[in-house]
Design a protein around this motif. Structure first.
Motif, PDB file in Angstrom:
ATOM      1  N   ASN A 185       1.076  -1.269  -0.028  1.00 52.33           N
ATOM      2  CA  ASN A 185      -0.130  -0.155   0.037  1.00 52.33           C
ATOM      3  C   ASN A 185       0.849   1.117   0.023  1.00 52.33           C
ATOM      4  O   ASN A 185       1.843   1.497   0.623  1.00 52.33           O
ATOM      5  CB  ASN A 185      -1.031  -0.039   1.399  1.00 52.33           C
ATOM      6  CG  ASN A 185      -1.891  -1.213   1.207  1.00 52.33           C
ATOM      7  OD1 ASN A 185      -2.623  -1.492   0.272  1.00 52.33           O
ATOM      8  ND2 ASN A 185      -1.975  -1.954   2.302  1.00 52.33           N
ATOM      9  N   TYR A 186       0.670   2.329  -0.843  1.00 49.72           N
ATOM     10  CA  TYR A 186       1.597   3.331  -0.949  1.00 49.72           C
ATOM     11  C   TYR A 186       0.746   4.399  -1.747  1.00 49.72           C
ATOM     12  O   TYR A 186      -0.171   4.196  -2.358  1.00 49.72           O
ATOM     13  CB  TYR A 186       2.723   3.062  -1.662  1.00 49.72           C
ATOM     14  CG  TYR A 186       2.759   2.209  -3.081  1.00 49.72           C
ATOM     15  CD1 TYR A 186       2.738   3.297  -4.154  1.00 49.72           C
ATOM     16  CD2 TYR A 186       2.699   1.056  -3.294  1.00 49.72           C
ATOM     17  CE1 TYR A 186       2.538   2.540  -5.496  1.00 49.72           C
ATOM     18  CE2 TYR A 186       2.456   0.530  -4.480  1.00 49.72           C
ATOM     19  CZ  TYR A 186       2.300   1.217  -5.679  1.00 49.72           C
ATOM     20  OH  TYR A 186       2.510   0.642  -6.805  1.00 49.72           O
ATOM     21  N   GLN A 187       1.466   5.634  -1.636  1.00 52.22           N
ATOM     22  CA  GLN A 187       0.738   6.703  -2.422  1.00 52.22           C
ATOM     23  C   GLN A 187       2.001   7.205  -3.414  1.00 52.22           C
ATOM     24  O   GLN A 187       2.964   7.015  -3.076  1.00 52.22           O
ATOM     25  CB  GLN A 187       0.621   8.062  -1.294  1.00 52.22           C
ATOM     26  CG  GLN A 187      -0.668   7.705  -0.484  1.00 52.22           C
ATOM     27  CD  GLN A 187      -1.834   7.496  -0.888  1.00 52.22           C
ATOM     28  OE1 GLN A 187      -2.047   8.350  -1.854  1.00 52.22           O
ATOM     29  NE2 GLN A 187      -2.422   6.535  -0.478  1.00 52.22           N
ATOM     30  N   PRO A 188       1.514   7.762  -4.563  1.00 55.55           N
ATOM     31  CA  PRO A 188       2.559   8.493  -5.305  1.00 55.55           C
ATOM     32  C   PRO A 188       3.216   9.413  -4.654  1.00 55.55           C
ATOM     33  O   PRO A 188       2.873  10.091  -3.885  1.00 55.55           O
ATOM     34  CB  PRO A 188       1.710   9.071  -6.486  1.00 55.55           C
ATOM     35  CG  PRO A 188       0.402   8.486  -6.509  1.00 55.55           C
ATOM     36  CD  PRO A 188      -0.024   8.080  -5.072  1.00 55.55           C
ATOM     37  N   PRO A 189       4.487   9.575  -4.785  1.00 56.86           N
ATOM     38  CA  PRO A 189       5.317   9.246  -6.214  1.00 56.86           C
ATOM     39  C   PRO A 189       5.759   7.860  -6.174  1.00 56.86           C
ATOM     40  O   PRO A 189       6.397   7.152  -7.171  1.00 56.86           O
ATOM     41  CB  PRO A 189       6.152  10.253  -6.560  1.00 56.86           C
ATOM     42  CG  PRO A 189       6.812  10.510  -4.982  1.00 56.86           C
ATOM     43  CD  PRO A 189       5.483  10.576  -4.429  1.00 56.86           C
ATOM     44  N   HIS A 190       5.513   6.929  -5.019  1.00 57.68           N
ATOM     45  CA  HIS A 190       6.430   5.532  -4.910  1.00 57.68           C
ATOM     46  C   HIS A 190       5.663   4.728  -5.944  1.00 57.68           C
ATOM     47  O   HIS A 190       4.513   5.014  -6.761  1.00 57.68           O
ATOM     48  CB  HIS A 190       5.836   4.990  -3.612  1.00 57.68           C
ATOM     49  CG  HIS A 190       6.375   5.826  -2.282  1.00 57.68           C
ATOM     50  ND1 HIS A 190       7.451   6.082  -2.231  1.00 57.68           N
ATOM     51  CD2 HIS A 190       5.630   6.532  -1.339  1.00 57.68           C
ATOM     52  CE1 HIS A 190       7.708   6.976  -0.993  1.00 57.68           C
ATOM     53  NE2 HIS A 190       6.704   6.935  -0.677  1.00 57.68           N
TER      54      HIS A 190
END
Length: 166
Positions: free
Chosen positions: A57-62
């Motif tokens: 689970n991650y948010q951009p920019p990852h």
């Protein structure tokens, strides 16, 4: 009536163990896939088996790259990244698996990299060790905990089926 109970018991005995074995691992727990997190510590003590899933689970920019050992060591992404923000990877084969974030210095300097070792569905037999001096008994290991959990689920399912059939 007894044949219905036998059929229900047989179905639970055959199907339930296959459902209870796979584990979903939320990478980084509530922190998710991010920088400045110790994924080595997160993975230590966990047993990753064929059939388990990793959830990133991650948010951009990852982003997420599955790489080989050299790509992991040198933080060099290859192939196409996954960028959904909620990537689910099923562990299909035993062996080492490496994952990195390909954004800037996220892998090389900020620790956004994960390596795990996936064991097959049948764990190899332990190598016998030389007898040691007597010590206190070791605490139950993860395999024992999984077996106990499967047993508890099995007993609960049998009780529910027995109540439905009765």
């Amino acid at each position: 009536m007894a044949s219905n109970q036998f059929i229900a018991f047989a179905l639970v005995t055959i199907i339930l163990p296959t459902l209870a074995v796979a584990t979903e691992h939320i990478v980084g727990d509530d922190k998710g896939w991010t920088v400045n997190f110790n994924y080595t510590a997160w993975a230590s003590g966990k047993v990753f088996q064929v059939g388990d899933t990793l959830v990133f689970n991650y948010q951009p920019p990852h982003n997420l790259f599955k790489v080989d050992g050299d790509g992991f060591k040198n933080c060099v992404p290859s192939g196409e990244p996954t960028i959904s923000g909620h990537d689910i990877i099923t562990l299909k084969s035993p062996g080492k698996k490496w994952y990195i974030c390909g954004i800037g210095n996220h892998c090389s300097e900020l620790g956004q990299k994960l390596v795990i070792n996936v064991v097959g569905s049948e764990a190899p037999a332990p190598t016998p060790a030389a007898p040691a001096t007597p010590t206190a008994p070791a605490p139950p290991n993860a395999a024992y905990g999984l077996a106990a959990s499967c047993y508890q689920i099995f007993v609960a399912a049998v009780a529910v089926v027995a109540m439905i059939v009765a």
